[in-house]
Enzyme design. Structure first.
Site, short mmCIF file in Angstrom:
data_model
loop_
_atom_site.label_atom_id
_atom_site.label_comp_id
_atom_site.label_asym_id
_atom_site.label_seq_id
_atom_site.Cartn_x
_atom_site.Cartn_y
_atom_site.Cartn_z
N ASP A 150 -4.63 -13.01 3.26
CA ASP A 150 -5.89 -12.54 3.83
C ASP A 150 -7.08 -12.84 2.92
O ASP A 150 -8.20 -12.40 3.20
CB ASP A 150 -5.83 -11.05 4.15
N HIS A 195 0.82 -1.22 0.00
CA HIS A 195 0.00 0.00 0.00
C HIS A 195 0.85 1.27 0.00
O HIS A 195 0.32 2.37 -0.21
CB HIS A 195 -0.93 0.03 1.21
N HIS A 239 -6.44 -7.05 -0.50
CA HIS A 239 -6.58 -5.62 -0.71
C HIS A 239 -5.68 -5.17 -1.86
O HIS A 239 -4.53 -5.59 -1.98
CB HIS A 239 -6.22 -4.86 0.56
#
Length: 340
Positions: free
Chosen positions: A284, A159, A197
């Protein structure tokens, strides 16, 4: 296969995050690494520490002023008579200026952050730097002839953008590994991000480049963090047009649906014919993860590892997310065992 890790990760510990409107203890915690290390030991693999690298290498993908901010942020915080963790309270949103870096510490904190979920504590810089060194060492191992190398990075990195942090990430380990492979003489490198994500930071760093293909499978940003990037129409710009490819999937995606997309992605990746691959390995996507919404079971992670291995590419695997702490070790080991 090399396994690389630094115990300095534990220096990044403490604080809280603002998660979906509630201030809670951080889901990204040192115990994640303990469980992975235990699984690695059970498999009989030996973990090596990374060497030390000059901070100038971090500037191959990150802005120098941003690096300087991270390096000195908590010291400046303490100089103001504060202690504990730092979180931003304001951000330069729409209609506000981003062409000027403010002088004040609190303003700079919000300028470089894109969320209030990534606390900076006293040991954050040392931990993030050591995490980046793990990724660089793994890339060097592949350049030296290893078929694969696993960097047990913490904090994670995908990120973190050219000049921003968030999503528990401060330095982009996968991007640093990809850049290291390029600097080592490889002309074509691919990054495959399988974290739940979207790797918005990796996309940001390589957005206008045609020497690194970025491909990401992730939760639909209409409902999933980081929300504002990760859509399928984001394809890169300038020379990088077409070299960024996103594959958002809906909540509840199981292995059958995930595998169908993964196979399509790997087919396109193989057609690019990279000389090496960097995998942002987030587990995840697991059905028991507390902040993710896919439905992959533990038995599916070896299938993921097998598909990556079938590409036959020199590969750097960089640890990203995975917050079902008790299961993270077995899920990571499932990928690595199948790959190795």
């Amino acid at each position: 296969m090399k396994f690389i890790h630094s115990p300095l990760h534990s220096l990044h510990d403490g604080g809280k995050e603002l998660h979906r409107g509630e201030l809670v203890p951080c889901y990204e915690m040192p115990a994640r690494v303990d469980y992975i290390l235990s699984a690695i030991a059970r498999a009989g693999w030996v973990v090596e520490a990374p060497g030390d690298y000059d901070d100038a290498l971090l500037e191959r993908v990150h802005d120098a002023d941003y690096i300087a901010f991270l390096r000195g942020a908590h010291e400046a915080w303490r100089a103001e008579g504060r202690d504990g963790f730092m979180l931003p309270g304001a951000f330069p949103a729409r209609g506000m200026r981003r062409d000027r870096v403010p002088a004040g510490l609190h303003a700079r904190l919000g300028y470089y952050a894109f969320d209030a979920g990534s606390p900076i504590v006293e040991g954050t810089w040392r931990a993030a730097r050591a995490s980046a060194h793990c990724a660089l060492a793994a890339a060097d191992a592949v350049l030296a002839g290893e078929r694969g190398a696993y960097a047990l990075c913490r904090p994670p990195g995908h990120h973190a953008g050219h000049a921003m942090f968030g999503g528990y990430c401060f330095l982009n380990n996968a991007a640093l590994a990809a850049q290291r492979l390029r600097d080592g003489g490889l002309e074509r490198v691919a990054v495959l991000d399988v974290d739940y994500h979207h790797g918005n930071g990796t996309q940001d760093i390589f957005w206008e480049r045609d020497d690194v293909l970025c491909m990401s499978i992730h939760g639909d940003p209409d409902t999933e963090y980081p929300f504002y990037l990760g859509y399928a129409d984001e394809r890169g710009a300038g020379a990088g047009e077409g070299f960024n490819q996103n594959y958002p999937l809906p909540r509840g995606t199981d292995w059958a649906a995930y595998a169908a997309t993964l196979d399509r992605v790997l087919e396109r990746l193989a057609a690019y014919a990279p000389q090496a691959l960097v995998v942002s390995l987030g587990v995840d996507v697991f059905e028991g993860d507390p902040i993710s919404q896919f439905r992959l079971g533990s038995d599916d992670f070896p299938r993921l590892g097998q598909r990556i291995a079938a590409l036959g590419l020199p590969t750097v695997l960089v640890q990203e997310g995975g917050y079902a702490v008790a299961e993270i070790g077995d899920n990571v080991a499932g990928v690595l065992s199948a790959f190795a």
